[in-house]
Design a protein around this motif. Structure first.
Motif, mmCIF file in Angstrom:
data_model
loop_
_atom_site.group_PDB
_atom_site.id
_atom_site.type_symbol
_atom_site.label_atom_id
_atom_site.label_comp_id
_atom_site.label_asym_id
_atom_site.label_seq_id
_atom_site.Cartn_x
_atom_site.Cartn_y
_atom_site.Cartn_z
ATOM 1 N N GLY A 49 0.750 -1.081 0.133
ATOM 2 C CA GLY A 49 0.056 -0.085 0.088
ATOM 3 C C GLY A 49 0.909 0.973 -0.098
ATOM 4 N N ALA A 50 0.766 1.923 1.005
ATOM 5 C CA ALA A 50 1.300 3.227 0.971
ATOM 6 C C ALA A 50 3.485 2.931 2.006
ATOM 7 N N GLY A 51 3.024 1.906 1.544
ATOM 8 C CA GLY A 51 4.882 0.773 2.012
ATOM 9 C C GLY A 51 5.049 1.063 3.663
ATOM 10 N N PHE A 52 4.194 1.221 4.249
ATOM 11 C CA PHE A 52 3.769 0.630 6.089
ATOM 12 C C PHE A 52 3.567 -0.536 6.178
ATOM 13 N N PRO A 53 4.314 -1.419 7.204
ATOM 14 C CA PRO A 53 5.377 -1.131 8.155
ATOM 15 C C PRO A 53 6.436 -1.646 6.633
ATOM 16 N N GLY A 54 6.490 -1.807 5.653
ATOM 17 C CA GLY A 54 8.028 -1.552 5.139
ATOM 18 C C GLY A 54 8.857 -1.033 5.169
ATOM 19 N N PHE A 55 8.283 0.243 4.927
ATOM 20 C CA PHE A 55 9.766 1.964 4.697
ATOM 21 C C PHE A 55 9.905 1.406 6.121
ATOM 22 N N ALA A 56 9.607 1.904 7.291
ATOM 23 C CA ALA A 56 9.790 1.849 9.257
ATOM 24 C C ALA A 56 10.823 1.149 8.797
ATOM 25 N N LEU A 57 10.783 0.062 8.834
ATOM 26 C CA LEU A 57 11.038 -1.380 9.392
ATOM 27 C C LEU A 57 12.514 -1.737 8.324
ATOM 28 N N PHE A 78 4.388 4.997 -6.829
ATOM 29 C CA PHE A 78 4.436 6.034 -5.251
ATOM 30 C C PHE A 78 5.536 4.990 -4.646
ATOM 31 N N LEU A 79 5.498 4.336 -4.594
ATOM 32 C CA LEU A 79 6.750 3.188 -3.329
ATOM 33 C C LEU A 79 7.537 3.825 -3.978
ATOM 34 N N GLU A 80 8.489 2.949 -5.439
ATOM 35 C CA GLU A 80 9.331 3.722 -5.749
ATOM 36 C C GLU A 80 9.813 5.096 -5.594
ATOM 37 N N ARG A 81 9.225 6.081 -6.111
ATOM 38 C CA ARG A 81 9.754 7.287 -5.636
ATOM 39 C C ARG A 81 9.662 7.087 -4.393
ATOM 40 N N ALA A 82 8.518 7.301 -2.967
ATOM 41 C CA ALA A 82 8.766 7.078 -2.027
ATOM 42 C C ALA A 82 10.577 6.361 -1.791
ATOM 43 N N ALA A 83 10.895 4.701 -1.938
ATOM 44 C CA ALA A 83 11.847 4.508 -1.604
ATOM 45 C C ALA A 83 13.009 5.050 -2.405
ATOM 46 N N HIS A 84 13.147 5.896 -3.036
ATOM 47 C CA HIS A 84 14.162 6.783 -3.595
ATOM 48 C C HIS A 84 14.250 8.160 -2.903
ATOM 49 N N ALA A 85 13.229 8.638 -2.967
ATOM 50 C CA ALA A 85 13.411 9.539 -1.647
ATOM 51 C C ALA A 85 13.661 9.977 -0.990
ATOM 52 N N ALA A 86 13.633 8.773 -0.283
ATOM 53 C CA ALA A 86 14.259 8.776 1.312
ATOM 54 C C ALA A 86 15.101 8.204 1.688
ATOM 55 N N GLY A 87 15.776 7.789 0.438
ATOM 56 C CA GLY A 87 16.988 6.545 0.271
ATOM 57 C C GLY A 87 17.470 5.219 1.120
ATOM 58 N N LEU A 88 16.086 4.551 0.820
ATOM 59 C CA LEU A 88 16.174 3.442 0.777
ATOM 60 C C LEU A 88 16.411 2.649 0.563
ATOM 61 N N ASN A 90 18.183 -0.279 1.159
ATOM 62 C CA ASN A 90 18.058 -1.701 1.524
ATOM 63 C C ASN A 90 16.130 -2.173 0.645
ATOM 64 N N VAL A 91 15.434 -1.399 -0.213
ATOM 65 C CA VAL A 91 14.451 -1.927 -0.265
ATOM 66 C C VAL A 91 14.371 -1.926 -1.775
ATOM 67 N N GLU A 92 13.158 -3.059 -2.734
ATOM 68 C CA GLU A 92 12.730 -3.968 -3.111
ATOM 69 C C GLU A 92 11.267 -3.718 -3.877
ATOM 70 N N ILE A 93 11.047 -3.033 -4.734
ATOM 71 C CA ILE A 93 9.171 -3.109 -4.921
ATOM 72 C C ILE A 93 8.898 -3.872 -6.183
ATOM 73 N N VAL A 94 8.464 -4.690 -5.479
ATOM 74 C CA VAL A 94 7.054 -5.726 -6.218
ATOM 75 C C VAL A 94 6.232 -5.776 -6.726
ATOM 76 N N SER A 95 6.177 -5.292 -8.075
ATOM 77 C CA SER A 95 4.436 -5.506 -8.750
ATOM 78 C C SER A 95 3.928 -6.599 -9.251
ATOM 79 N N ASP A 96 2.793 -7.467 -7.896
ATOM 80 C CA ASP A 96 2.844 -7.969 -8.480
ATOM 81 C C ASP A 96 1.810 -9.204 -7.867
ATOM 82 N N ARG A 97 0.818 -9.564 -7.976
ATOM 83 C CA ARG A 97 -0.127 -10.040 -6.127
ATOM 84 C C ARG A 97 0.783 -11.263 -6.095
ATOM 85 N N VAL A 98 0.730 -11.431 -4.803
ATOM 86 C CA VAL A 98 1.925 -12.601 -3.854
ATOM 87 C C VAL A 98 1.290 -13.701 -4.460
#
Length: 162
Positions: A49-57, A78-88, A90-98
């Motif tokens: 979703g909006a990246g939580f809890p993933g971004f905080a962790l 959005f997650l790609e942009r936000a991860a880049h802006a936050a300098g994270l 160690n984050v990978e965005i996976v665009s797929d159904r679980v």
């Protein structure tokens, strides 16, 4: 949080960054109370979703690889942009159904999910993504003994006997 507030698409109802600290960041960081989360090498955050809890962790555990799994393309953008802006890094965005992504991917030490589905469904999603002995951490609105029992029963179906 600034990226979340300025996002035009409906990522979350939270529009005040200070409100986001309490409702998203602090809530997400409660996962650190679970020892398996603090020592995880890999975490898969389902329905990111909006990246939580993933971004905080990811921010709290910079040595941990965190994969944010989200099926909605605009949320992934959005997650790609936000991860880049936050300098994270160690984050990978996976665009797929679980269910589709789980097949053929490495297992994770921890799987997280926040307000995604009922516990039996979360167990079914998480089981193929977890290493043997791995941990599912689910953020739920309130504890429900019947749902917890159903989750335990579902987990029993995936237990590996040695």
């Amino acid at each position: 949080l600034d990226a979340m507030v300025s996002e035009h698409a409906s990522i979350t109802t939270v529009r005040d960054p200070m409100d986001g600290v309490e409702r998203h960041v602090e809530d997400a960081l409660t996962g650190l109370r679970v020892p398996a989360v603090r020592t995880a090498g890999t975490i898969a955050d389902l329905g990111a979703g909006a990246g939580f809890p993933g971004f905080a962790l990811a921010a709290a555990l910079p040595e941990t690889q965190v994969r944010l799994v989200e099926s909605v393309a605009r949320k992934c953008a959005f997650l790609e942009r936000a991860a880049h802006a936050a300098g994270l890094r160690n984050v990978e965005i996976v665009s797929d159904r679980v269910e589709a992504w789980a097949a053929g991917h490495d297992a994770h030490d921890v799987v997280t999910a926040r307000a995604l589905a009922a516990l039996p469904v979360l167990v079914e999603y998480a089981a193929p993504l977890l290493v043997e002995g791995g941990t599912l951490v689910a953020w739920k609105g309130r504890r429900d003994p019947q749902e917890e029992q159903a989750g335990d029963e579902a987990a029993g179906l995936f237990m590996v006997s040695s």
